[in-house]
Design a protein around this motif. Structure first.
Motif, mmCIF file in Angstrom:
data_model
loop_
_atom_site.group_PDB
_atom_site.id
_atom_site.type_symbol
_atom_site.label_atom_id
_atom_site.label_comp_id
_atom_site.label_asym_id
_atom_site.label_seq_id
_atom_site.Cartn_x
_atom_site.Cartn_y
_atom_site.Cartn_z
ATOM 1 N N MET A 152 0.834 -1.216 0.000
ATOM 2 C CA MET A 152 0.000 0.000 0.000
ATOM 3 C C MET A 152 0.863 1.258 0.000
ATOM 4 O O MET A 152 0.583 2.231 -0.700
ATOM 5 C CB MET A 152 -0.917 -0.012 1.228
ATOM 6 N N LEU A 153 1.951 1.243 0.794
ATOM 7 C CA LEU A 153 2.849 2.394 0.850
ATOM 8 C C LEU A 153 3.494 2.640 -0.504
ATOM 9 O O LEU A 153 3.633 3.790 -0.955
ATOM 10 C CB LEU A 153 3.913 2.163 1.920
ATOM 11 N N LYS A 154 3.857 1.556 -1.203
ATOM 12 C CA LYS A 154 4.547 1.675 -2.483
ATOM 13 C C LYS A 154 3.649 2.333 -3.531
ATOM 14 O O LYS A 154 4.142 3.067 -4.401
ATOM 15 C CB LYS A 154 4.990 0.288 -2.951
ATOM 16 N N LEU A 155 2.343 2.105 -3.457
ATOM 17 C CA LEU A 155 1.424 2.623 -4.473
ATOM 18 C C LEU A 155 1.423 4.145 -4.499
ATOM 19 O O LEU A 155 1.612 4.765 -5.544
ATOM 20 C CB LEU A 155 0.007 2.093 -4.220
ATOM 21 N N TRP A 156 1.210 4.766 -3.330
ATOM 22 C CA TRP A 156 1.093 6.220 -3.335
ATOM 23 C C TRP A 156 2.443 6.927 -3.208
ATOM 24 O O TRP A 156 2.555 8.125 -3.497
ATOM 25 C CB TRP A 156 0.165 6.688 -2.206
ATOM 26 N N VAL A 203 -6.057 8.602 -3.173
ATOM 27 C CA VAL A 203 -6.551 7.600 -4.117
ATOM 28 C C VAL A 203 -6.563 6.224 -3.467
ATOM 29 O O VAL A 203 -7.545 5.473 -3.556
ATOM 30 C CB VAL A 203 -5.680 7.594 -5.392
ATOM 31 N N VAL A 204 -5.478 5.889 -2.785
ATOM 32 C CA VAL A 204 -5.387 4.595 -2.109
ATOM 33 C C VAL A 204 -6.319 4.545 -0.906
ATOM 34 O O VAL A 204 -7.000 3.535 -0.655
ATOM 35 C CB VAL A 204 -3.930 4.334 -1.678
ATOM 36 N N TYR A 205 -6.384 5.631 -0.162
ATOM 37 C CA TYR A 205 -7.230 5.693 1.035
ATOM 38 C C TYR A 205 -8.695 5.506 0.673
ATOM 39 O O TYR A 205 -9.419 4.751 1.348
ATOM 40 C CB TYR A 205 -7.013 7.028 1.724
ATOM 41 N N ASN A 232 -0.466 8.557 -9.680
ATOM 42 C CA ASN A 232 0.388 9.540 -10.348
ATOM 43 C C ASN A 232 -0.433 10.488 -11.217
ATOM 44 O O ASN A 232 -0.180 11.704 -11.241
ATOM 45 C CB ASN A 232 1.429 8.814 -11.196
ATOM 46 N N ALA A 233 -1.410 9.946 -11.946
ATOM 47 C CA ALA A 233 -2.229 10.787 -12.820
ATOM 48 C C ALA A 233 -2.987 11.834 -12.012
ATOM 49 O O ALA A 233 -3.071 13.005 -12.406
ATOM 50 C CB ALA A 233 -3.194 9.914 -13.617
ATOM 51 N N GLU A 234 -3.543 11.430 -10.881
ATOM 52 C CA GLU A 234 -4.271 12.384 -10.043
ATOM 53 C C GLU A 234 -3.323 13.417 -9.441
ATOM 54 O O GLU A 234 -3.654 14.601 -9.334
ATOM 55 C CB GLU A 234 -5.015 11.639 -8.926
ATOM 56 N N MET A 235 -2.130 12.979 -9.058
ATOM 57 C CA MET A 235 -1.176 13.899 -8.449
ATOM 58 C C MET A 235 -0.670 14.930 -9.455
ATOM 59 O O MET A 235 -0.631 16.132 -9.180
ATOM 60 C CB MET A 235 0.004 13.107 -7.877
#
Length: 485
Positions: A1-5, A341-343, A359-362
């Motif tokens: 989960m940490l790696k995703l965001w 997004v992950v949350y 990444n796209a949202e960021m």
């Protein structure tokens, strides 16, 4: 989960790392060629607001190094290395009648091809290797009918692996005029943001040094103004308060049926913009109006410093300190958007998103930060002009009115069309005198994930620069005959 965001932030950190590496290389070359000039550059940077920005950059470098083992490093580096060769390549060739396996050099990796188009005025067979024109052709082109393929097409790609050339077979009785057009994209297209980030870091530093070279006296005043501004408790209050607010936005239930990320982006951009505008207006009042009233400006102007240098230096100092606030809160906002997004997926029991979506949202928040900074620069210029004549409270009220009317001007103009002549005249007058701030307010589009064209950013930037120039000319005119005694 940490790696995703964290991966999108790692890509941002990689861009910052490359930018700082380029700056270090340029500084090293300058040190070798002209040590005295290099010492002057270091002195200019160390005494300016660039130093806190560079320390933030060092923090991003630490993030890059810390997360390096857990990130898709090989994939990113390969795509970054291949990035210059991406784009559309077009080749035109004439194939003689009844010719087989005519080699056309066309170096590419098939898996990077996202679309291609082949046009011919004769029947044509295209193969990826010799002697495959009839057994396994990549494409069969009918004369006069273009053959098109893209990633959404149901047709097979027809090409695999590394391709050095394609082989054309002309089935017609006349020469075939062939045009091949292949469009490639990196396997990890997110790497496009890395050189943009690096160039932004380099551009900020070079822009500061260029201004210092062109206007050294104004730059000296701007450095002192910026250091004074960021040392004030208000800057620390806005930076900490804004950061806390941005983090809290992650956990606020917006009740938007899965659109909480959009609400976070809109709320975050508005928060950063409002705090920056308030800080810029307050700093202009303290730095310009209070110095005029306290006779400090008179002492400063008794030295070989012109009134033009005084006003320009004050404005640049305000702008640099506002930029530092933007950098701090902007990085925090990007991290919050990526994590949101992950949350949200976890809270709503939806499938776990990939890091590309984070990444796209960021990245979609970056244009909003640029436009918000331009709006801050415009209102700061107006505030400096007002501060040459009025104290803090009238300055705040007038800038607040300009902010509101600047966003409402398009509505006022539209309401006057074909209706009351006075309303029409008043709306047109406002549109000429006041800045059209609504052009810089595209939070709804950014929050909705719509791409902001670079052409739009360019035109809006040009408009903002023109308005800032006019506002600063007005400030100089108002300050020119101001009695400071």
């Amino acid at each position: 989960m940490l790696k995703l965001w964290l991966t999108p932030l790692w890509l941002l950190a990689l861009g910052v790392t490359l930018g700082l590496a380029i700056l270090a290389l340029l500084f090293g070359l300058l040190w070798v060629l002209n040590r005295k000039a290099a010492e002057g550059v270091w002195a200019a940077v160390s005494e300016s607001v660039l130093m806190p920005i560079l320390w933030l950059g060092v923090g991003m470098v630490a993030l890059f190094a810390f997360a390096y083992p857990q990130m898709p490093t090989d994939q990113v580096i390969e795509s970054l290395w291949r990035l210059p060769s991406m784009g559309t390549q077009t080749v035109t060739q004439t194939i003689e009648p009844r010719s087989e396996d005519v080699e056309v050099p066309f170096a590419m990796i098939a898996e990077e091809v996202v679309a291609y188009r082949i046009e011919s005025d004769q029947d044509l067979r295209v193969a990826a290797a010799p002697e495959l024109a009839y057994s396994r052709p990549a494409a069969v082109v009918q004369g006069g009918e273009p053959y098109e393929w893209n990633t959404k097409s149901k047709l097979p790609r027809g090409l695999t692996g590394e391709v050095d050339a394609v082989y054309l077979t002309n089935d017609g009785d006349a020469p075939a005029n062939v045009t091949l057009s292949f469009t490639s994209e990196a396997r990890t297209p997110e790497v496009k943001q890395i050189p943009i980030t690096a160039l932004s870091v380099v551009g900020i530093v070079l822009a500061y040094l260029a201004v210092r070279l062109v206007a050294p006296r104004a730059s000296t005043i701007s450095a002192a103004t910026a250091k004074e501004a960021i040392s004030q408790p208000l800057f620390l209050l806005f930076a900490i308060g804004g950061a806390i607010a941005l983090v809290c936005y992650i956990y606020i239930p917006y009740n938007t049926f899965g659109e909480d990320v959009k609400m976070l982006k809109d709320s975050g951009l508005s928060t950063i913009m409002v705090l920056s505008i308030l800080f810029a207006v307050w700093t202009a009042s303290v730095s310009v109006a209070d110095e005029i009233e306290g006779k400090t400006a008179l002492t400063l102007l008794s030295k070989p410093i012109s009134r033009r240098d005084f006003i320009l230096g004050k404005y640049l100092g305000i702008l640099w300190s506002a930029l530092l606030l933007f950098v701090i809160l902007g990085v925090i906002l990007m991290g919050c958007v990526s994590y949101k997004v992950v949350y949200d997926a976890r809270e709503t029991s939806n499938p776990t998103p990939d890091w590309q979506l984070c990444n796209a949202e960021m990245v979609s928040t970056a244009p909003g930060l640029v436009l918000a900074f331009l709006e801050t620069g415009m209102l700061a210029a107006i505030s400096v002009a007002i501060s040459t004549r009025l104290p803090m409270l009238p300055n705040l009220l007038i800038c607040g009115a300009v902010y509101v009317l600047g966003h409402l001007t398009p509505l006022i103009v539209q309401s006057g069309v074909g209706q009351n002549e006075f309303v029409k005249f008043f709306g047109r007058l406002l549109s000429v005198v006041l800045p059209m701030l609504d052009h810089l307010n595209i939070q709804a589009a950014i929050a909705g994930g719509n791409a902001v064209p670079f052409a739009y950013l360019g035109w809006v930037t040009l408009y903002a620069l023109v308005y800032i120039t006019v506002a600063m000319l007005v400030a100089l005119l108002l300050f020119e005959d101001r009695d400071l005694a």
